[in-house]
Design a protein around this motif. Structure first.
Motif, PDB file in Angstrom:
ATOM      1  N   CYS A  84       0.841  -1.201   0.000  1.00 41.12           N
ATOM      2  CA  CYS A  84       0.000   0.000   0.000  1.00 41.12           C
ATOM      3  C   CYS A  84       0.876   1.251   0.000  1.00 41.12           C
ATOM      4  CB  CYS A  84      -0.956  -0.024   1.181  1.00 41.12           C
ATOM      5  SG  CYS A  84      -2.240  -1.238   0.934  1.00 41.12           S
ATOM      6  N   GLU A  85       1.383   1.544  -1.161  1.00 41.99           N
ATOM      7  CA  GLU A  85       2.179   2.746  -1.393  1.00 41.99           C
ATOM      8  C   GLU A  85       1.561   3.466  -2.589  1.00 41.99           C
ATOM      9  OE1 GLU A  85       6.558   2.069  -1.094  1.00 41.99           O
ATOM     10  OE2 GLU A  85       5.920  -0.018  -0.914  1.00 41.99           O
ATOM     11  N   PRO A  86       0.536   4.307  -2.338  1.00 45.79           N
ATOM     12  CA  PRO A  86      -0.182   4.950  -3.431  1.00 45.79           C
ATOM     13  C   PRO A  86       0.707   5.781  -4.359  1.00 45.79           C
ATOM     14  CG  PRO A  86      -1.352   5.264  -1.366  1.00 45.79           C
ATOM     15  CD  PRO A  86      -0.043   4.630  -1.033  1.00 45.79           C
ATOM     16  N   HIS A  87       1.724   6.419  -3.807  1.00 42.88           N
ATOM     17  CA  HIS A  87       2.601   7.247  -4.646  1.00 42.88           C
ATOM     18  C   HIS A  87       3.416   6.408  -5.633  1.00 42.88           C
ATOM     19  CE1 HIS A  87       4.984   6.075  -1.150  1.00 42.88           C
ATOM     20  NE2 HIS A  87       6.056   6.237  -1.895  1.00 42.88           N
ATOM     21  N   LEU A  88       3.514   5.092  -5.409  1.00 48.00           N
ATOM     22  CA  LEU A  88       4.206   4.185  -6.332  1.00 48.00           C
ATOM     23  C   LEU A  88       3.219   3.346  -7.154  1.00 48.00           C
ATOM     24  CD1 LEU A  88       7.096   2.897  -4.032  1.00 48.00           C
ATOM     25  CD2 LEU A  88       7.214   4.652  -5.816  1.00 48.00           C
ATOM     26  N   GLY A  89       1.922   3.643  -7.008  1.00 48.51           N
ATOM     27  CA  GLY A  89       0.915   2.901  -7.779  1.00 48.51           C
ATOM     28  C   GLY A  89       0.598   1.532  -7.223  1.00 48.51           C
ATOM     29  N   SER A 124       4.004  -1.471 -10.757  1.00 47.17           N
ATOM     30  CA  SER A 124       2.806  -0.763 -10.322  1.00 47.17           C
ATOM     31  C   SER A 124       1.535  -1.509 -10.728  1.00 47.17           C
ATOM     32  CB  SER A 124       2.797   0.640 -10.932  1.00 47.17           C
ATOM     33  OG  SER A 124       1.543   1.258 -10.738  1.00 47.17           O
ATOM     34  N   SER A 139      -7.224   6.236 -11.785  1.00 53.00           N
ATOM     35  CA  SER A 139      -7.485   6.948 -10.524  1.00 53.00           C
ATOM     36  C   SER A 139      -8.569   6.238  -9.718  1.00 53.00           C
ATOM     37  CB  SER A 139      -7.859   8.395 -10.775  1.00 53.00           C
ATOM     38  OG  SER A 139      -9.062   8.488 -11.500  1.00 53.00           O
ATOM     39  N   GLU A 182      -7.032   3.193  -8.002  1.00 50.97           N
ATOM     40  CA  GLU A 182      -6.190   3.651  -6.889  1.00 50.97           C
ATOM     41  C   GLU A 182      -7.051   4.009  -5.681  1.00 50.97           C
ATOM     42  OE1 GLU A 182      -3.990   6.833  -8.717  1.00 50.97           O
ATOM     43  OE2 GLU A 182      -2.318   5.503  -9.227  1.00 50.97           O
ATOM     44  N   GLU A 183      -8.189   4.668  -5.929  1.00 48.44           N
ATOM     45  CA  GLU A 183      -9.099   5.030  -4.839  1.00 48.44           C
ATOM     46  C   GLU A 183      -9.703   3.778  -4.197  1.00 48.44           C
ATOM     47  OE1 GLU A 183     -13.311   7.359  -4.199  1.00 48.44           O
ATOM     48  OE2 GLU A 183     -12.027   7.969  -5.866  1.00 48.44           O
ATOM     49  N   THR A 204      -7.070   2.057  -2.080  1.00 45.17           N
ATOM     50  CA  THR A 204      -6.834   2.830  -0.857  1.00 45.17           C
ATOM     51  C   THR A 204      -7.939   2.582   0.161  1.00 45.17           C
ATOM     52  OG1 THR A 204      -5.655   4.550  -2.080  1.00 45.17           O
ATOM     53  CG2 THR A 204      -6.530   5.165   0.074  1.00 45.17           C
TER      54      THR A 204
END
Length: 184
Positions: free
Chosen positions: A45-50, A72, A83, A86-87, A90
């Protein structure tokens, strides 16, 4: 859930979580789901890395046409769906809530194939990285390497207990003096 791999993995995950919102990562025994390992993956769970893959089954890698370790997860989706996935990922991690999604992708010959994506959380522990597991399974066994995935439908797998945002759940375990307004 329509795909047998999704149903089987969800049943195993649900059994392992018991009355908790999610099982610990250590509770999942790969030997117990041996027949499903090709469709299973674990995401960091590293959103900035996809949401990079920690582990990806052989069939999941074959769908992407490459080894997915440290790649990713979000990059597998087209721009219109990226997007949104990703949401969803998360929320699965933060709210400890599973999700099921329908996907489409183009085969090498240009025809469309349909897939099912199951995302399930692990119980978050202090000082351990947060991760999500799941299943990515095509309905057609002979699909080969696919193009970008498109998200066609999705829903969260609500659990019977009252769902609370993560911030409120953290307050429920607060220690020490608690002041409750309105009580005598």
């Amino acid at each position: 859930m329509k795909h047998p791999s999704s149903r089987a993995f969800f049943a195993y995950w649900d059994e392992k979580r018991g009355t908790a919102r999610a099982p610990d990562r250590a509770d999942i025994d790969p030997a117990a789901v041996r027949g499903l390992l090709g469709d299973i993956f674990v995401l960091s769970c590293e959103p900035h890395l996809g949401f990079p893959f920690r582990v990806a089954g052989t069939r999941v890698c074959a769908l992407a046409g490459r080894d997915l370790k440290d790649q990713s997860f979000a990059a597998l989706f087209d721009d219109a769906s990226r997007s949104e996935i990703e949401e969803i990922t998360t929320i699965v991690a933060d709210e400890t809530l599973g999700a099921i999604a329908g996907l489409t992708a183009a085969r090498e010959d240009g025809s469309k194939t349909y897939l099912e994506l199951l995302l399930l959380p692990f119980n978050a522990r202090p000082h351990t990285p947060v991760s999500v597991t799941g299943v990515l399974a095509p309905f057609d066994d002979e699909c080969g390497a696919l193009g970008s995935f498109t998200l066609t439908s999705w829903r969260y797998l609500h659990q019977p207990e009252k769902l609370l945002p993560r911030a409120i759940r953290k307050l429920q375990i607060a220690r020490g003096l608690m002041v409750y307004e309105g009580l005598r």
